[in-house]
Design an enzyme around this catalytic site. Structure first.
Site, PDB file in Angstrom:
ATOM      1  N   GLU A 119      34.615  45.653  43.975  1.00  0.00           N
ATOM      2  CA  GLU A 119      35.250  45.495  42.662  1.00  0.00           C
ATOM      3  C   GLU A 119      35.444  46.829  41.951  1.00  0.00           C
ATOM      4  O   GLU A 119      34.906  47.066  40.862  1.00  0.00           O
ATOM      5  CB  GLU A 119      34.434  44.493  41.819  1.00  0.00           C
ATOM      6  CG  GLU A 119      34.406  43.128  42.487  1.00  0.00           C
ATOM      7  CD  GLU A 119      33.607  42.061  41.719  1.00  0.00           C
ATOM      8  OE1 GLU A 119      32.871  42.420  40.793  1.00  0.00           O
ATOM      9  OE2 GLU A 119      33.753  40.873  42.052  1.00  0.00           O
ATOM     10  N   GLU A 297      35.221  36.413  47.430  1.00  0.00           N
ATOM     11  CA  GLU A 297      34.220  35.705  46.623  1.00  0.00           C
ATOM     12  C   GLU A 297      34.930  34.564  45.925  1.00  0.00           C
ATOM     13  O   GLU A 297      35.761  34.788  45.043  1.00  0.00           O
ATOM     14  CB  GLU A 297      33.568  36.626  45.569  1.00  0.00           C
ATOM     15  CG  GLU A 297      32.824  37.805  46.157  1.00  0.00           C
ATOM     16  CD  GLU A 297      32.128  38.682  45.100  1.00  0.00           C
ATOM     17  OE1 GLU A 297      32.057  38.246  43.932  1.00  0.00           O
ATOM     18  OE2 GLU A 297      31.699  39.778  45.452  1.00  0.00           O
TER      19      GLU A 297
END
Lengths: 654, 654, 654
Positions: A119, A297
């Site tokens: 991220e 995810e």
């Protein structure tokens, strides 16, 4: 895991301190063992490089790697993403750990790919303001501009006596008394994104060298503004992947997409907002040009970082998974396996509860078992988008720096068109204006803000070859340096749209200018932003524009508000106001007809139509049964349910 | 410019880097040339000193000149106003550039005046907290108090163990654990304002030496709280000037003037708020005692620093210009000539658009051409105010430091009276209590907070000589040191108003105390703040007060709320509550009658009456036609229009 | 003072600079004289140690004593509480001044007690982040955990690569990129509270050595979250005291107690909120186990630190005094004697006004003179609570760190039960779970969040011996290390409540799950938080739970929502949702009946029943006359009045 139908496992994210507890002392045994066990069960593995979490010993040895915020203060060790990607010392440490992991697992038969870092840009780390960054920024400017005079000219530093006479006078654009120069800031944003891109490339190069047969990606957060140019970051990846948290996005990030006065659709409280989630899917798919992507995810229960973090009931994980697959996902990983007993994410759910009992997401995985074959069939099909919706990160940042009207958000403006397109079931790729647009019968550029000569030329070519292009307000206003064009507006786009903007007004809440149009369903008034257009020909020989709407009152009364022009085989049009969703719907029907697109149907709020190859998937994100007319039939989808249709009829669904 | 009817040009603001690209290397050719061209066209020039924007090379050479915020953090180069006026190094650099400019242009026949610096105090720069300031503050205290014991006494440092035993122990009053000592803070504010005043004087001295025949001013921002004492700054100037941005003031600054629950007048969305704009005009006029002023920057289209920055339609610039002239302006400059293509103010409009085509303001200038002679006639007349409304910056700051009730704003309280006075067309000077008040039949001091013996004496003299004075709540509460008076309230004002405050209450929203009064139109209840008055005589021989209103319920029931007393030839009265605008209107009618003022008329909301000599000007800031009774006639003013009346009837207007 | 009926005077608070104007130069004469005068009049004295305000000379000599905020910035001299209690230099200075004062006045016959410091933790000073604190924190960890491995394990540092390999790597948990580790933070909070406790002990030790016959306390602020563990701080004190400001608490602190959607009772605007004030009284009384306490500062007019600081009318001070006495106060001091003329608290009222005339509170003191004997009789009685309501500071902090649902406040949850209990006139002690609970027929633990083996055991023993215990949602979720339990929920409490939590949901606003119950008055739905319970026996031999309420709709439909189980002589029950006040009222009636408690009556909103020994006191905090049924009679209490009843009938009251 096998019982739950899982086939792949992602691991070692953030495990730097475990893998290298002291510099150059590696401990592989535990990870070898875990991968071995998984491989023995027939599971495939994605290994993550752990660079998002440099260990305590490393930070103590090289404290200069800690990032400096825009406020000038150093961020400290104690969570994650505590590094500056520009720092040479951190790049050196990165090389060591990534090379070590890649050489160890780069040819392991169970390891099929790599996730680089985690991220990027999250927690507002996309931009650092440390001394190394300032030095690198000066070098970046020298590389990009050549001379200081060119920088002074591009930024217009004669304003407010800002002229630089030495490279060393240039700082990061933070902590100024009044707002900094927007050209300076935009270049700093570009530099920062470039710094992350080169840091990503550093890891990619090592993986390609030592793990040549394994794919490499990084898991994006598709927060509306990540502070990084994802088109640039996605380019060298083998495929795009992202982390999907529907309830979190609906709680925390939707406000960047919906304006303050916009009526939001009524949805089930625990399913997120499918327009927000879908916007991210369609952005992920567009990042590398309409390619499939992975979800690394997928939320599988409640999360811990929202406002209310609503509980999630049975069926949600199935619906989200189908949504992802229908939108172009090739693989869906769930985060995480078991809820963590300690540290920052204790309140985040897993497929297993804290006590290792099966949780609500696990039950959904079991419920999806009978549908796995069909999912695989759907996932094998290509997504063919009808419409290219243009998103450019420099445009986004430039408008963020100077919104002029507080409620004018670049992404909000985009999202109005997005929702209108999706209401009719049209498939939308969110793509950069620099992409190959020829695959789209229709292209919409809500705010083509910074326009270069090449961009104007490529859009013209697209139209002349038969494309249909709509430009929205504020298009063509700026040069790539984030200066205003010196030409009449919309600058370089004038020849293409055959019109000039005579005047423009930001409109405060409560003020609007009535519109008149013969386009069916297009009524009401212009609010938030209005531009008065003078259609061409202004002189003989110019292509003539057709007026599709005009102002029927207010200071622009009688002037054109929407014009359309034929160029070669296609058409270009310019919309002079910021539309409501209902106005955008009327526009979309007109544009689709012009572009020869057959509109699949009209979906009620909360019902999503996604088409992938020969499959049409209807997903209901509300608590009520919904109906739609589609392909000459009425289709009914139960609350929280999915219907998969193919040319052979309904396959899944109540 | 000549075609647009312009006669003067203001230039060289912020041009330091262009004029002196390296220390002591001056480049005059470009400015010589520009002034020459303008002079050749018959235009006059105002030259600006460029000190609001020290160049990059200067900041690198003397980084200590950068200001330190109240948060203790240094503000950096990259915008404007990045200097501390106290820094000796910056004063030295200032002397060099100002002397160089003044010697070069100080006798140029086309140069008629100078603007010093730009918008002193803007961007929250009125107060710096650097080490040089702290040192200078200690010296300032030593000069003003003589001994440390006197400082300790004035501030009451025995509270919380704050006593100083050495000058070097005194800091700036920032970054304390709990709130700092309000006497300490007020003195720091005074010191800061003095530092700017002496910096301004430094430039004035150089201009008077080298440009002796040319006038000198500085362009104020009349934001409600500039952080500087404008009465002090205005004193040495040749005339006052300010920068007028009606839509920006209405969007951003009006909240300091209107309370949170106050109903605002319904106005055209793009014309600003004429009460807010007029308040600034009347303040500008009052700064040097009812003198004409200049507008050095008049908004001429949309601005870029507001919230919504509404577009501006034809007629607005004309209306604003007439408003300024009617209120006392002698000259109106427009900002700016052409919209800037680059840097921070790209979104600010000019008389010309970015592409150099005429913009909405340019069209207004042309429309005003036939009215230019009349404007000149109006501008030649004096403004004669009926009422002096008292504003003192130390009072403002002291109340800001201790509002006690969150919604009690010093300027809000003033503005209630201002709107009531203007509703009846009464002309108001906003003046310091230290001004010569004898020119005003009526004087209102809404919050005469800090009262010295000399002030009490001069107010008494004013009344005894025939003046009429109203004091509002919280008057007389404090000493000039920002301590509470040890006398019964209202302290030194008691003999003048012949009453004592028995009790006072801050009233939270929703709580009010009913009132009773025989004054016509005065009804309702006291809200926000209430004081119970005990009218004199308390002992034989004291002048007797008349009760004009009393509390009819609540804990003060039966006690006086408004008292009036005859002193010599005049009257003083004390109002014991914070009035609503409608209550203030009833008060104003009573006070005007007492002061022998004939009320011109009653204006509906949005219609402004301004009187200048033999002219009466009516300005309509709404989208509807408005009527008023005035001088025995009904006058009708069209939406967005102006009517100029003289003793010979209507001259301009529909 | 004697005329007003005062018997004790508190003094010398913050007088360090007066007592020791330079290091080791003491000036006692003035204080000797003041104490002498008071003694001569028969008044008793409480002397305060002045350590909350170290003088300027001390701070210049030892600047390291200034505290560092969580933001990493140093707080400066200029107000109060500008010290770090951990700093060795400050402890040394403290020893000198406290020893000097204690030796001088420790045997003075008029001095009956000592107040140590002032309002520990106020102004957010409970936690410092200076270098000395970080060093001491590492030592604290070493003492508490023994090994670094134990710290790593307790905090779960394998998450996000946080593992420490050297004690010196551990920082304070501030300024991290993302949120810090909640176990790390909780330990830092505990360390900080320990540091204050040891600083308090340092002063206590000196007082006990040099002033052996005089009582010692410190005046707490009972702000809902003081940042310090008051149970720990209260333990070594001779008695508890606190500072009561009803209007300030109602304005500023009530939001921590009432949820955003909670309907607040309609009360007189100037009397504060008796539920908020009473909550603090009942907390003060519970700190040392149902002991009487002192009010060292009782508001006696308006205050200066609230939002609106409403004026206070006659009767308020009497009502507050009666409320304090009825709730367990042994002494009430008023703050302050005369309103201060200078410095930060100028706007704070006193018993005398600024001009030394009697103020509203003084008049109330006179009005209370005839009631003084009765007050003394009441104050001589013990308070016998019906219910123990459990409050644990570690629970409070842990939930504050991870509320999960934005509106879930630990104290709000507690306060729902508190209001329901007080509605029925039940007397409540707020006590630590570690207290001796056997004195309470009923104990309620709204959020027993961190549960250790010994706590689970002691609660079980309490129930088995005949106690009645209700646990609320989220109980048993955590270990004392602030990790989630690895056991099925509610972890260690399962055997006691005979149920397991199958699932739990945070519910956003607008979402609720309907409930069904046969308990009278228990209806409506679960909102904010819901847990589905599986009642035991799950296996043979387990005690069986009775279901008192279940979910009647939503995803938990049919599952238990409230269960009750017999254990030995008592009962334990677990409530699976966050109740509304009205649901809590139904619960309370059921629980009281089970516990054999006779409910005194039902009080309308704003009417408070307090019982102390043989006296029952009814206090009306509204502007209307209120009635209640109590002890078989209807009692009427006038607005703002108090009624004191004994077994011999009404003694005081209209």
């Amino acid at each position: 895991m096998r019982a739950a139908g899982l086939s792949h496992v992602r691991l070692a994210e953030f495990a730097w301190a475990r893998l290298e507890p002291a510099q150059n002392c590696f401990e592989w045994a535990w990870l070898d063992s875990v991968i071995g066990i998984l491989a023995g069960e027939g599971l495939k593995v994605i290994v993550c490089t752990p660079t998002a979490a440099p260990p305590a010993w490393l930070v103590r040895a090289a404290p200069e790697i800690l990032p400096i915020g825009e406020d000038g203060h150093r961020r400290e060790f104690g969570s994650r993403r505590h590094y500056c990607p520009t720092q040479p010392a951190f790049r050196e440490h990165t090389r060591r750990i990534v090379a070590a992991m890649a050489t160890r697992y780069g040819r392991h038969p169970a390891v099929v790919g790599w996730q680089i870092d985690n991220e990027l840009g999250d927690h507002n780390t996309g931009r650092c303001y440390c001394a190394a960054c300032v030095t690198a920024f000066r070098q970046w400017l020298a590389r990009n501009y050549g001379t200081l005079a060119a920088v002074n000219d591009a930024w217009g530093t004669e304003f407010w006596s800002q002229g630089y006479t030495d490279w060393s006078q240039i700082d990061a654009p933070n902590r100024t008394v009044a707002g900094p120069n927007p050209s300076h800031v935009l270049d700093y944003y570009r530099f920062s994104s470039d710094s992350y891109a080169s840091y990503l490339q550093l890891q990619l190069d090592l993986l390609r060298q030592w793990a040549p047969g394994q794919a490499a990606t990084t898991n994006f957060i598709l927060s509306p503004d990540p502070g990084l140019d994802y088109h640039q970051l996605a380019r060298p990846l083998d495929f795009v992947s992202w982390d999907s948290y529907p309830t979190g996005y609906a709680e925390v990030q939707a406000k960047a997409l919906y304006g303050p006065d916009v009526q939001r659709p009524r949805l089930a409280f625990d399913l997120g907002d499918p327009y927000v989630t879908g916007f991210a899917h369609d952005l992920a798919r567009g990042l590398k040009g309409s390619q499939p992507f992975w979800i690394l995810e997928q939320q599988c229960g409640h999360i811990n970082w929202g406002v209310y973090n609503p509980g999630v009931r049975a069926g949600a994980v199935r619906l989200w998974t189908w949504h992802a697959v229908a939108a172009g996902a090739e693989a869906v990983f769930y985060f995480n396996w078991r809820a963590t007993l300690f540290a920052q994410e204790q309140y985040h759910s897993g497929l297993l509860n804290h006590d290792a009992s099966p949780a609500v997401g696990y039950a959904d995985l079991l419920a999806m078992q009978p549908e796995r074959d069909l999912m695989a069939q759907v996932a094998a099909e290509p997504v063919q988008a009808h419409v290219g919706l243009l998103l450019d990160y420099a445009d986004l940042w430039a408008l963020q720096l100077q919104p002029h009207h507080r409620d004018f958000g670049y992404l909000r403006h985009l999202f109005v068109f997005y929702r209108a397109l999706r209401r009719f079931g049209l498939t939308v790729d969110l793509v950069t204006p620099a992409a190959d647009l020829s695959r789209y019968p229709l292209v919409i550029g809500p705010t083509l803000f910074l326009v270069s000569e090449p961009l104007a030329q490529s859009l013209t070519s697209y139209v002349q070859a038969g494309g249909h292009l709509l430009c929205g307000v504020r298009s063509g206003f700026k040069t790539p340096s984030n200066r205003v064009t010196a030409q009449p507006l919309p600058g370089l786009l004038r020849p293409l749209i055959s019109a000039t903007i005579a005047q423009w007004h930001a409109l405060p809440p409560g003020v609007d200018y009535p519109l008149a149009s013969s386009i069916p369903g297009l009524d009401g008034a212009a609010s938030l932003w209005a531009e008065a257009l003078t259609p061409w020909p202004l002189a003989a020989g110019q292509p003539a524009a057709t007026v599709l709407a005009e102002y029927a009152g207010g200071p622009f009364a009688g002037q054109a508000a929407w014009v359309e022009t034929q160029h070669g085989l296609g058409q270009a049009s310019y919309l002079g106001w910021y539309p409501t969703e209902s106005q955008a719907a009327a526009l979309v029907l007109h544009l689709a007809a012009r572009a020869g697109l057959s509109v699949p149907g009209e979906m009620p709020p909360g019902l999503i139509l996604a088409q992938r190859g020969r499959f049409s998937i209807l997903l209901n994100f509300t608590d009520e049964t919904l109906n739609t007319q589609f392909a000459n039939c009425t289709h009914t989808v139960a609350a929280r349910d999915v219907s998969v249709l193919s040319d052979m009829g309904r396959i899944v669904g109540s």
